[in-house]
Design a protein around this motif. Structure first.
Motif, PDB file in Angstrom:
ATOM      1  N   CYS A 211       5.120  33.285  70.355  1.00 38.17           N
ATOM      2  CA  CYS A 211       5.265  34.398  70.801  1.00 38.17           C
ATOM      3  C   CYS A 211       5.409  34.806  72.330  1.00 38.17           C
ATOM      4  CB  CYS A 211       4.117  35.335  70.205  1.00 38.17           C
ATOM      5  SG  CYS A 211       4.056  35.526  68.308  1.00 38.17           S
ATOM      6  N   ALA A 212       4.673  33.759  72.900  1.00 38.72           N
ATOM      7  CA  ALA A 212       4.564  33.624  74.271  1.00 38.72           C
ATOM      8  C   ALA A 212       5.910  33.334  75.231  1.00 38.72           C
ATOM      9  CB  ALA A 212       3.534  32.754  75.016  1.00 38.72           C
ATOM     10  N   VAL A 213       6.658  32.290  74.290  1.00 42.31           N
ATOM     11  CA  VAL A 213       8.265  31.893  74.581  1.00 42.31           C
ATOM     12  C   VAL A 213       9.017  33.268  74.551  1.00 42.31           C
ATOM     13  CG1 VAL A 213      10.056  30.597  74.202  1.00 42.31           C
ATOM     14  CG2 VAL A 213       7.761  29.929  74.114  1.00 42.31           C
ATOM     15  N   LEU A 214       8.819  33.984  73.417  1.00 41.75           N
ATOM     16  CA  LEU A 214       9.589  35.162  73.253  1.00 41.75           C
ATOM     17  C   LEU A 214       9.390  36.239  74.245  1.00 41.75           C
ATOM     18  CD1 LEU A 214       9.518  35.454  69.121  1.00 41.75           C
ATOM     19  CD2 LEU A 214      11.503  34.268  70.676  1.00 41.75           C
ATOM     20  N   ALA A 215       8.228  36.393  74.446  1.00 42.05           N
ATOM     21  CA  ALA A 215       7.841  37.461  75.368  1.00 42.05           C
ATOM     22  C   ALA A 215       8.198  37.263  76.951  1.00 42.05           C
ATOM     23  CB  ALA A 215       6.243  37.361  75.495  1.00 42.05           C
ATOM     24  N   ASP A 222      10.363  32.812  82.951  1.00 39.01           N
ATOM     25  CA  ASP A 222      11.284  31.634  82.746  1.00 39.01           C
ATOM     26  C   ASP A 222      10.981  31.008  81.103  1.00 39.01           C
ATOM     27  OD1 ASP A 222      12.933  29.389  82.626  1.00 39.01           O
ATOM     28  OD2 ASP A 222      11.786  28.369  84.465  1.00 39.01           O
ATOM     29  N   GLY A 223      11.850  31.533  80.220  1.00 37.37           N
ATOM     30  CA  GLY A 223      11.652  31.398  78.868  1.00 37.37           C
ATOM     31  C   GLY A 223      11.960  29.805  78.665  1.00 37.37           C
ATOM     32  N   ALA A 224      13.095  29.471  79.157  1.00 29.85           N
ATOM     33  CA  ALA A 224      13.571  28.227  79.127  1.00 29.85           C
ATOM     34  C   ALA A 224      12.383  27.120  79.888  1.00 29.85           C
ATOM     35  CB  ALA A 224      14.883  27.859  79.668  1.00 29.85           C
ATOM     36  N   GLY A 225      11.923  27.412  80.837  1.00 37.83           N
ATOM     37  CA  GLY A 225      10.902  26.648  81.459  1.00 37.83           C
ATOM     38  C   GLY A 225       9.701  26.592  80.478  1.00 37.83           C
ATOM     39  N   ALA A 226       9.537  27.765  79.888  1.00 40.87           N
ATOM     40  CA  ALA A 226       8.143  27.759  78.834  1.00 40.87           C
ATOM     41  C   ALA A 226       8.579  26.932  77.706  1.00 40.87           C
ATOM     42  CB  ALA A 226       8.010  29.291  78.393  1.00 40.87           C
ATOM     43  N   TRP A 227       9.565  26.880  77.070  1.00 45.17           N
ATOM     44  CA  TRP A 227      10.083  26.086  76.099  1.00 45.17           C
ATOM     45  C   TRP A 227       9.625  24.579  76.309  1.00 45.17           C
ATOM     46  CZ3 TRP A 227      10.327  26.136  70.709  1.00 45.17           C
ATOM     47  CH2 TRP A 227      11.136  24.957  70.476  1.00 45.17           C
ATOM     48  N   ALA A 250       2.231  27.886  81.783  1.00 42.90           N
ATOM     49  CA  ALA A 250       2.422  26.928  82.950  1.00 42.90           C
ATOM     50  C   ALA A 250       3.927  27.105  83.038  1.00 42.90           C
ATOM     51  CB  ALA A 250       1.857  25.570  82.683  1.00 42.90           C
ATOM     52  N   GLY A 251       4.792  26.776  82.040  1.00 40.01           N
ATOM     53  CA  GLY A 251       6.283  26.653  82.355  1.00 40.01           C
ATOM     54  C   GLY A 251       6.945  28.091  82.667  1.00 40.01           C
ATOM     55  N   LEU A 253       5.496  30.537  84.050  1.00 38.84           N
ATOM     56  CA  LEU A 253       5.281  30.941  85.675  1.00 38.84           C
ATOM     57  C   LEU A 253       5.773  30.030  86.452  1.00 38.84           C
ATOM     58  CD1 LEU A 253       1.476  31.995  84.848  1.00 38.84           C
ATOM     59  CD2 LEU A 253       3.489  33.677  85.164  1.00 38.84           C
ATOM     60  N   GLY A 254       6.118  28.830  86.278  1.00 36.59           N
ATOM     61  CA  GLY A 254       6.734  27.679  86.976  1.00 36.59           C
ATOM     62  C   GLY A 254       5.327  27.220  88.001  1.00 36.59           C
ATOM     63  N   VAL A 255       4.253  27.344  87.378  1.00 41.24           N
ATOM     64  CA  VAL A 255       3.021  26.752  87.991  1.00 41.24           C
ATOM     65  C   VAL A 255       2.581  25.270  87.294  1.00 41.24           C
ATOM     66  CG1 VAL A 255       2.517  28.783  88.861  1.00 41.24           C
ATOM     67  CG2 VAL A 255       1.488  28.088  86.922  1.00 41.24           C
ATOM     68  N   ARG A 256       1.625  24.705  88.123  1.00 32.44           N
ATOM     69  CA  ARG A 256       0.942  23.508  87.710  1.00 32.44           C
ATOM     70  C   ARG A 256      -0.627  23.929  87.116  1.00 32.44           C
ATOM     71  NH1 ARG A 256       0.704  17.849  89.114  1.00 32.44           N
ATOM     72  NH2 ARG A 256      -1.408  17.019  89.204  1.00 32.44           N
ATOM     73  N   LEU A 257      -0.661  23.740  86.053  1.00 35.48           N
ATOM     74  CA  LEU A 257      -2.125  23.939  85.533  1.00 35.48           C
ATOM     75  C   LEU A 257      -2.802  22.410  85.208  1.00 35.48           C
ATOM     76  CD1 LEU A 257      -1.470  26.654  82.963  1.00 35.48           C
ATOM     77  CD2 LEU A 257      -2.030  27.035  85.385  1.00 35.48           C
ATOM     78  N   GLU A 258      -3.865  22.607  86.099  1.00 37.33           N
ATOM     79  CA  GLU A 258      -4.470  21.143  86.155  1.00 37.33           C
ATOM     80  C   GLU A 258      -6.157  21.392  86.053  1.00 37.33           C
ATOM     81  OE1 GLU A 258      -4.583  17.033  89.032  1.00 37.33           O
ATOM     82  OE2 GLU A 258      -3.701  18.959  89.792  1.00 37.33           O
ATOM     83  N   LYS A 259      -6.620  20.504  85.216  1.00 40.53           N
ATOM     84  CA  LYS A 259      -8.109  20.389  85.407  1.00 40.53           C
ATOM     85  C   LYS A 259      -8.385  18.783  85.966  1.00 40.53           C
ATOM     86  CE  LYS A 259     -12.316  20.635  82.486  1.00 40.53           C
ATOM     87  NZ  LYS A 259     -12.947  20.781  81.238  1.00 40.53           N
ATOM     88  N   ARG A 260      -9.059  18.672  87.150  1.00 39.25           N
ATOM     89  CA  ARG A 260      -9.245  17.584  87.671  1.00 39.25           C
ATOM     90  C   ARG A 260      -9.500  16.246  86.572  1.00 39.25           C
ATOM     91  NH1 ARG A 260     -12.652  19.417  92.879  1.00 39.25           N
ATOM     92  NH2 ARG A 260     -11.115  21.131  93.779  1.00 39.25           N
ATOM     93  N   GLY A 261      -8.858  15.428  86.802  1.00 37.71           N
ATOM     94  CA  GLY A 261      -9.169  14.106  85.899  1.00 37.71           C
ATOM     95  C   GLY A 261      -9.012  14.182  84.634  1.00 37.71           C
ATOM     96  N   VAL A 262      -8.386  15.335  84.060  1.00 32.09           N
ATOM     97  CA  VAL A 262      -8.344  15.627  82.662  1.00 32.09           C
ATOM     98  C   VAL A 262      -6.806  15.643  82.100  1.00 32.09           C
ATOM     99  CG1 VAL A 262      -9.137  16.822  80.756  1.00 32.09           C
ATOM    100  CG2 VAL A 262     -10.503  16.404  82.774  1.00 32.09           C
ATOM    101  N   TYR A 263      -6.186  16.814  82.670  1.00 35.75           N
ATOM    102  CA  TYR A 263      -4.834  16.881  82.262  1.00 35.75           C
ATOM    103  C   TYR A 263      -4.073  17.700  83.491  1.00 35.75           C
ATOM    104  CZ  TYR A 263      -6.521  21.755  81.489  1.00 35.75           C
ATOM    105  OH  TYR A 263      -7.097  22.948  81.551  1.00 35.75           O
ATOM    106  N   ALA A 264      -2.875  17.642  83.400  1.00 36.40           N
ATOM    107  CA  ALA A 264      -1.604  18.261  84.500  1.00 36.40           C
ATOM    108  C   ALA A 264      -0.716  18.857  83.473  1.00 36.40           C
ATOM    109  CB  ALA A 264      -1.480  17.627  85.511  1.00 36.40           C
ATOM    110  N   LEU A 265      -0.611  20.269  83.545  1.00 35.50           N
ATOM    111  CA  LEU A 265       0.574  20.897  82.665  1.00 35.50           C
ATOM    112  C   LEU A 265       1.519  21.426  83.533  1.00 35.50           C
ATOM    113  CD1 LEU A 265      -1.571  22.722  80.251  1.00 35.50           C
ATOM    114  CD2 LEU A 265      -0.892  20.503  79.903  1.00 35.50           C
ATOM    115  N   ASN A 266       2.774  20.859  83.349  1.00 34.58           N
ATOM    116  CA  ASN A 266       3.826  21.306  83.986  1.00 34.58           C
ATOM    117  C   ASN A 266       3.579  20.665  85.629  1.00 34.58           C
ATOM    118  OD1 ASN A 266       6.486  22.536  84.361  1.00 34.58           O
ATOM    119  ND2 ASN A 266       5.526  24.192  85.460  1.00 34.58           N
ATOM    120  N   ALA A 267       3.369  19.620  85.432  1.00 34.74           N
ATOM    121  CA  ALA A 267       2.813  18.775  86.728  1.00 34.74           C
ATOM    122  C   ALA A 267       3.837  19.043  88.100  1.00 34.74           C
ATOM    123  CB  ALA A 267       2.919  17.528  86.540  1.00 34.74           C
ATOM    124  N   ALA A 268       5.096  19.324  87.692  1.00 36.34           N
ATOM    125  CA  ALA A 268       5.932  19.385  88.997  1.00 36.34           C
ATOM    126  C   ALA A 268       5.890  21.009  89.297  1.00 36.34           C
ATOM    127  CB  ALA A 268       7.527  19.168  88.410  1.00 36.34           C
TER     128      ALA A 268
END
Length: 314
Positions: A211-215, A222-227, A250-251, A253-268
């Motif tokens: 639903c977030a992709v559609l929204a 950026d729907g394509a980036g979200a997908w 993350a996609g 909004l075009g932002v990097r969501l990171e929890k240090r040492g655990v994950y990085a979503l949309n790292a670029a």
């Protein structure tokens, strides 16, 4: 289980009542659940991993059974009162309000205050040394994940199993929040509740992400980036579910969501800002605008169900 026709009215009224805020703690069912879980934890005595697993599992099972039983009793109330009960199992307004408080502190340049509010309302991690960008990212993560856990998931549970399943879900989610940590006291004792929460959130997390992709279209994101981020990063989190809505946000909004040492979503992606928090809240509201009508679709009737019900009435 086939719910009565009034179930959609119950759900709509519950969502409307959520705009009024939370009831006092003394009469809040989720607060009661937290008290039960806190007492259960203080009563734990097991020291070996196997015994801790059994003790924690028994505590979760007892709590879920009590919650489901209370939900069964509540399901016998008139439908407006059922809606009032269901409203307490949702937390849409509370989630958006908490995110808004952190956002306001960031906008005012009050980073210590934003860190404190983030820790108080939204996350369990240490926030004392987070940068403003990391605080903003953590808010976005929490909004996206809790949109599923605190709004979509209890709604899905209600549609599938009425108030008993919705109450059992909320008890399970609360138990995971209180017990689901990989620390020596909780590594094994909280495992059953954590795995049950994972199972109950499999469908809601993916519904929320879709639903977030559609929204993204009405939210002008950026729907394509979200997908792409959803497909690429959903499995990077330790949770089998959290990465789905978080990756989409993350996609989008075009932002990097990171929890240090655990994950990085949309790292670029770029560093998150307070403006991104505002955009994330807009996306969350539009996501619910897509999810709610979907969750109101009548459930399919099992083959033969109508004949059995007719025979019973005759």
């Amino acid at each position: 289980m086939r719910l009565p026709r009034s179930s959609r009215r119950v759900l709509l009224l519950a969502l409307a009542l959520d705009a009024l805020g939370e009831p006092p703690t003394a009469v809040h069912p989720v607060a009661w659940m937290g008290s039960f879980l806190g007492r259960a934890r203080r009563a734990w005595r097991a020291v070996t991993p196997g015994a801790q697993l059994l003790e924690g599992g028994a505590g979760w099972a007892a709590g879920a059974a009590l919650a489901a039983g209370a939900g069964t009793l509540a399901g016998r109330l008139p439908w407006p009162l059922q809606a009032a009960v269901l409203k307490t199992l949702l937390s849409r307004r509370a989630l958006f309000a908490a995110a808004g408080e952190v956002c306001a502190a960031l906008e005012a340049g009050n980073l210590p205050g934003a860190r404190r509010l983030l820790s108080w309302h939204l996350v369990s991690r240490d926030t004392s040394d987070l940068t403003a960008g990391e605080v903003a990212a953590a808010v976005i993560e929490s909004v996206s994940e809790n949109l599923s856990d605190s709004v979509v998931a209890p709604t899905v549970a209600y549609r599938l199993g009425g108030l008993p399943l919705a109450a059992a879900y909320r008890l399970t989610n609360t138990a995971d929040a209180m017990w689901g940590y990989r620390t020596p006291p909780l590594e094994f004792a909280g495992k059953v509740a954590a795995r049950a929460d994972d199972l109950l959130n499999l469908l809601p997390a993916r519904v929320t992400a879709g639903c977030a992709v559609l929204a993204c279209v009405p939210a002008r994101l950026d729907g394509a980036g979200a997908w792409r981020a959803w497909r690429r990063d959903a499995r990077l989190t330790s949770s089998p579910n959290a990465g789905h809505p978080m990756g989409v946000f993350a996609g989008a909004l075009g932002v990097r969501l990171e929890k240090r040492g655990v994950y990085a979503l949309n790292a670029a992606g770029r560093e998150a800002t307070v403006d991104d928090v505002r955009r994330a809240l807009r996306l969350a509201r539009w996501t619910l605008a897509f999810a709610v009508p979907l969750l109101l679709v009548p459930l399919p009737r099992w083959p033969g169900a109508g004949q059995r019900q007719g025979a019973g009435r005759a």
